[in-house]
Design a protein around this motif. Sequence first.
Motif, short mmCIF file in Angstrom:
data_model
loop_
_atom_site.label_atom_id
_atom_site.label_comp_id
_atom_site.label_asym_id
_atom_site.label_seq_id
_atom_site.Cartn_x
_atom_site.Cartn_y
_atom_site.Cartn_z
N GLU B 163 0.83 -1.21 0.00
CA GLU B 163 0.00 0.00 0.00
C GLU B 163 0.85 1.25 0.00
O GLU B 163 0.51 2.26 -0.61
CB GLU B 163 -0.88 0.00 1.25
N SER B 167 0.11 3.78 -2.86
CA SER B 167 -0.62 5.02 -2.61
C SER B 167 0.26 6.19 -2.19
O SER B 167 -0.22 7.32 -2.16
CB SER B 167 -1.74 4.78 -1.59
N ILE B 168 1.54 5.96 -1.86
CA ILE B 168 2.39 7.10 -1.52
C ILE B 168 3.64 7.17 -2.38
O ILE B 168 3.85 8.16 -3.09
CB ILE B 168 2.77 7.09 -0.02
N PRO B 171 2.85 7.57 -6.49
CA PRO B 171 2.37 8.90 -6.91
C PRO B 171 3.34 10.03 -6.57
O PRO B 171 3.46 10.99 -7.34
CB PRO B 171 1.04 9.07 -6.18
N ALA B 172 4.04 9.91 -5.43
CA ALA B 172 4.97 10.97 -5.07
C ALA B 172 6.15 11.01 -6.03
O ALA B 172 6.69 12.07 -6.34
CB ALA B 172 5.47 10.77 -3.63
#
Lengths: 269, 249
Positions: B163, B167-168, B171-172
Amino acid sequence: MTAEVHVALRGVGKSFSRAESSDVVHALGPIDLELRKGEFFAVVGPSGCGKSTMLELIAGLTSATSGSVEFEGASIAGRIPDGVGVVFQEDACFPWMTIRDNIDFGLKRAKLDAVERRDRVDRAIAMMGLSGFAESYPAQLSGGMRQRVCIARTLVMKPRLILLDEPFGALDQQTRLLMGDELLKLWRLSGATVFLITHALDEAAMLADRIGVMSARPGRLLDVIETGWPKERDSRIVEDPRFGEITARLWRSLREESMKSMGAAGASS
Amino acid sequence: MKAQTRNAAINTVLLLVLVTAAWQLLYWSFGDAALRSPAQTLAYTVKLFSGEMIWPHLRETMAAFAVALLLAAVIGLSIGFTLGYNRFAADVFEPMLVALYSIPKITLYPILLLMFGLGMPAKVAFGAIHGIIPIALFTMNAVRNVRVVLIKTGLVLNLGRGEMVRSILFPAALPEIFTGLRVGFSLTLIGTLLGEMFASQRGLGYLLMNAIGLHNIDLLMALTTILIVFAATASIVLLHYDRKIHARL
């Protein structure tokens, strides 16, 4: 006062080994401290004294070299406990998400129904004065507003313990005082225990029920000061003569320590 | 915003006019022995596309390029994420990747040919090795440069590793990763065509070498134009998205 103990640090110490050499840096402790359920506790100390390390120990982001940290009676030991929210010093907004999605990020994972989620996010947006910015991206907001987004993101999770690491460090004085008022309001409404790290003595004196004063590295608790403020308070207590007394007492304890840490910084550079 | 789009369109048209004018001037000064004029090339290209001969070669090149790019992206991203996540591995392998990046890949081609034989697999492998390293290096740096506080935010919410990546981290790091993919795209195309130019029986690169051998200037000019138009269009589209992703930061 015999309130329930919410967080307990018992003989907590932390040492780091430097990557480039074999010497071990003793950063923190040993520290013994009990946070009472629902209190507002602030920590002040010279820079580099391990304040942030103490916060990361309670958050479970790092583990103690010695001693133990307990939250609601259970040992943390490097495990990240539920019911703890953290607001960091730096801007922790996700730049690729809108403000609404940023605040919703943690809720999306907690299995809540859509109506409840939307409701919580809307309320947090209104409470933090972000109405009208829900669909904006962080880059379009000022630093103070971004920090409010991070606070909102923590609050919607309804944490029982809120850890704040110099959350207003990057803001100007007026904004800081107003944010302090907001924080007090949120604290009263949520009933959570608040642990605030700050380098601003007036901020600690105005906000906290108790203030821990830390020594230069390795950080130890030198003193714990009871402010005796009523629960209903706001930034206007800066006019109270006791506010001046508390700030003065904090500075008396800290002056020598701050000089020590400045001297150490001067010697090492 | 609209004025900006209009300006960009005007600039593009202006650039095309200038390039065509320069081409025409070159044609006038070097003559028929070396070049064809823009009009002649256009006419020949149209004829080429209405005939049968070009299609199998075009399909061959596009297939080789597509597979090479896919391989470069998958392998490059995997290496990049692994090294970005693992400090020690990155310290060990980064200098090797940089060294590999700086050698002319053509020196490896004989070995690849011996490994894969003449034909599609060798081309694909040669195209892919051009793309893998820049994609891996960009991805590694992108993942490493993700701000620690974003990762800590994920940790406090008890995100698992999968995850956290999804989700971090991803995208970052996406803006920089996309830049890597854009660079990888161009280099993989170069690699695929180079692979076709030597030791190959099909593809646009092979046709190009053949045209040089037969002194078929019409074909040479038409093929070069096709490749330039394709590469330029793709680059402009990718650059547009690259800027769009970066604009949010």
